[in-house]
Design a protein around this motif. Structure first.
Motif, PDB file in Angstrom:
ATOM      1  N   ILE A  59      11.863  -1.407  -5.729  1.00 10.00           N
ATOM      2  CA  ILE A  59      11.343  -2.687  -5.244  1.00 10.00           C
ATOM      3  C   ILE A  59      10.829  -2.536  -3.817  1.00 10.00           C
ATOM      4  N   LEU A  60      11.606  -1.891  -2.956  1.00  5.23           N
ATOM      5  CA  LEU A  60      11.191  -1.701  -1.571  1.00  5.23           C
ATOM      6  C   LEU A  60       9.943  -0.831  -1.458  1.00  5.23           C
ATOM      7  N   ALA A  61       9.771   0.084  -2.418  1.00  2.58           N
ATOM      8  CA  ALA A  61       8.594   0.964  -2.424  1.00  2.58           C
ATOM      9  C   ALA A  61       7.424   0.356  -3.188  1.00  2.58           C
ATOM     10  N   THR A  62       7.551  -0.896  -3.615  1.00  4.19           N
ATOM     11  CA  THR A  62       6.509  -1.679  -4.298  1.00  4.19           C
ATOM     12  C   THR A  62       6.214  -1.191  -5.712  1.00  4.19           C
ATOM     13  N   VAL A  63       7.096  -0.378  -6.278  1.00  5.53           N
ATOM     14  CA  VAL A  63       6.910   0.080  -7.657  1.00  5.53           C
ATOM     15  C   VAL A  63       7.311  -1.015  -8.638  1.00  5.53           C
ATOM     16  N   GLY A  69      14.389 -13.357  -4.279  1.00  4.09           N
ATOM     17  CA  GLY A  69      14.723 -12.749  -3.008  1.00  4.09           C
ATOM     18  C   GLY A  69      13.501 -12.327  -2.237  1.00  4.09           C
ATOM     19  N   HIS A  70      13.756 -11.704  -1.100  1.00  7.60           N
ATOM     20  CA  HIS A  70      12.687 -11.353  -0.164  1.00  7.60           C
ATOM     21  C   HIS A  70      13.019 -10.015   0.472  1.00  7.60           C
ATOM     22  N   ALA A  71      12.002  -9.194   0.689  1.00  7.62           N
ATOM     23  CA  ALA A  71      12.206  -7.920   1.369  1.00  7.62           C
ATOM     24  C   ALA A  71      10.979  -7.577   2.191  1.00  7.62           C
ATOM     25  N   GLU A  72      11.214  -6.976   3.345  1.00  7.62           N
ATOM     26  CA  GLU A  72      10.140  -6.543   4.228  1.00  7.62           C
ATOM     27  C   GLU A  72      10.369  -5.105   4.649  1.00  7.62           C
ATOM     28  N   ASP A  77       5.747  -7.853   3.803  1.00  4.70           N
ATOM     29  CA  ASP A  77       6.393  -8.284   2.568  1.00  4.70           C
ATOM     30  C   ASP A  77       6.059  -7.315   1.436  1.00  4.70           C
ATOM     31  N   VAL A  78       7.099  -6.872   0.696  1.00 12.46           N
ATOM     32  CA  VAL A  78       6.893  -5.845  -0.326  1.00 12.46           C
ATOM     33  C   VAL A  78       6.136  -6.356  -1.549  1.00 12.46           C
ATOM     34  N   VAL A  79       6.075  -7.682  -1.714  1.00 13.74           N
ATOM     35  CA  VAL A  79       5.327  -8.255  -2.838  1.00 13.74           C
ATOM     36  C   VAL A  79       3.946  -8.708  -2.387  1.00 13.74           C
ATOM     37  N   HIS A  80       3.896  -9.502  -1.337  1.00 11.82           N
ATOM     38  CA  HIS A  80       2.632 -10.119  -0.934  1.00 11.82           C
ATOM     39  C   HIS A  80       1.765  -9.216  -0.067  1.00 11.82           C
ATOM     40  N   ASP A  81       2.345  -8.162   0.487  1.00 18.27           N
ATOM     41  CA  ASP A  81       1.578  -7.227   1.315  1.00 18.27           C
ATOM     42  C   ASP A  81       1.898  -5.794   0.901  1.00 18.27           C
ATOM     43  N   ALA A  82       1.909  -5.577  -0.424  1.00 17.13           N
ATOM     44  CA  ALA A  82       2.343  -4.296  -0.980  1.00 17.13           C
ATOM     45  C   ALA A  82       1.474  -3.136  -0.510  1.00 17.13           C
TER      46      ALA A  82
END
Length: 339
Positions: A59-63, A69-72, A77-82
């Motif tokens: 998830i943190l590596a955008t795979v 939840g939320h991670a940066e 952002d790992v989802v919106h700015d992958a």
């Protein structure tokens, strides 16, 4: 950003995670985990197969995308700015992903092209990494001639071609012999000395003890403990006595004799008895003396540092095991591998 903002303790962290969750069917691979990782440190994710470690890394590596939840990573952002995240990270998985038919130098050059490194910088960067990871003598040999340890070092080197400030290492020493493991540890420490932030997943308490400045213990998708490896060991009393008995009758008698001395419950695994203790040497002498008086001598005796199984048995009541095979199958089908 999560409602209410990040905790002050992780405001300047290289990686921030809050409420991260991921399901595969009925299995919670991650169940709302939270942590922050300081820049320029080694952060350990410790747990058995199926605990959720690799799910978190993916998830943190955008795979993978989280369900909640939320991670940066470095503020992205790992989802919106992958796409921005991918330009800032390196990832070395559990198995060497290098091409066995190319040379070490060619593998690094290929990774440089894929990472869009300036063409004129690829050759010097490859040479720098080959030197750093003690691979220069084998630089122009096909990778199929490399040992397992050399392949793993090359794999880590390949993840560093673009000089990422954040590096994910997913069980990097699994299957390596002790010498190769120590060589890779040395290389990882050098990276951190140069400012790289490393996120390390491992099943080995020794590895976390040697490398991680801070770690979290993950079990079945949840964080069950955090701190240093020393702090985790101290929760078990510092040392572990193990005795193998000759038969069932000796097991029962030994337990009845040892528990009053130890003032604690003896853990049993078949003919093996296990007893964590804050003063193992002193207690071991008392235990052996008492067993000798009663004619119940163990077949083998050892005194050792706590292991991952000891930690998990203490924290969860079960040993570190592949307890979530269903999760693994489901996650692999969806792009993960169940760790």
């Amino acid at each position: 950003m999560p409602e209410g903002g990040w905790d002050d303790a992780v405001m300047d962290a290289a990686v921030k995670v809050e409420g991260l969750s991921k399901r595969f069917g009925d299995v919670h691979a991650l169940d709302g985990i939270d942590f922050g990782i300081a820049q320029g440190t080694i952060f350990g994710l410790l747990g058995p197969n199926g605990a959720g470690k690799t799910t978190a890394v993916r998830i943190l590596a955008t795979v993978l995308k989280p369900d909640a939840g939320h991670a940066e990573v470095l503020g992205h952002d790992v989802v919106h700015d992958a796409e921005s995240v991918r330009m800032l990270i390196g990832l070395a998985g559990q198995y060497a992903a290098v091409d066995p038919n190319l040379t070490g130098r060619e593998n690094l050059a290929l990774m440089g092209k894929l990472a869009q490194v300036e063409p004129s910088a690829i050759g010097p960067r490859a040479a720098e990494l080959l030197q750093q990871f003690d691979l220069m003598d084998a630089a122009d040999r096909p990778v199929r001639t490399y040992s397992g340890g050399m392949r793993r070092r090359l794999d880590v080197a390949a993840s560093l071609v673009q000089k990422p400030p954040v590096l994910f290492l997913d069980e990097p020493t699994t299957g390596l012999d002790l010498q190769s493991r120590h060589e890779l540890w040395r290389a990882i420490r050098t990276l951190v000395d140069e400012g790289t932030t490393v996120i390390l997943t491992t099943q080995y308490l020794e590895e976390a003890d040697q490398l991680a400045h801070r770690l979290v213990v993950v079990d079945r998708g949840a964080i069950i403990a955090e701190g240093t490896a020393r702090q985790l060991k101290d929760r078990l009393g510092g040392t572990v006595i193990e005795m193998t008995m000759a038969g069932e009758d000796d097991i029962a008698r030994a337990i009845s004799l040892v528990e009053p001395i130890a003032g604690a419950k003896v853990e049993r695994d078949g003919l093996l008895l296990r007893l964590p203790s804050p003063d193992g040497s002193h207690l071991l002498a008392q235990v052996i003396r008492r067993l000798d008086e009663e004619g119940v001598l163990p077949a083998t005796v050892s005194l050792r540092e706590p292991s991952l199984d000891d930690v998990f048995l203490s924290l969860t009541g079960h040993v570190a095991e592949d307890a979530t095979a269903a999760e693994g199958a489901q996650e692999r089908a969806k792009g993960g591998d169940g760790r």
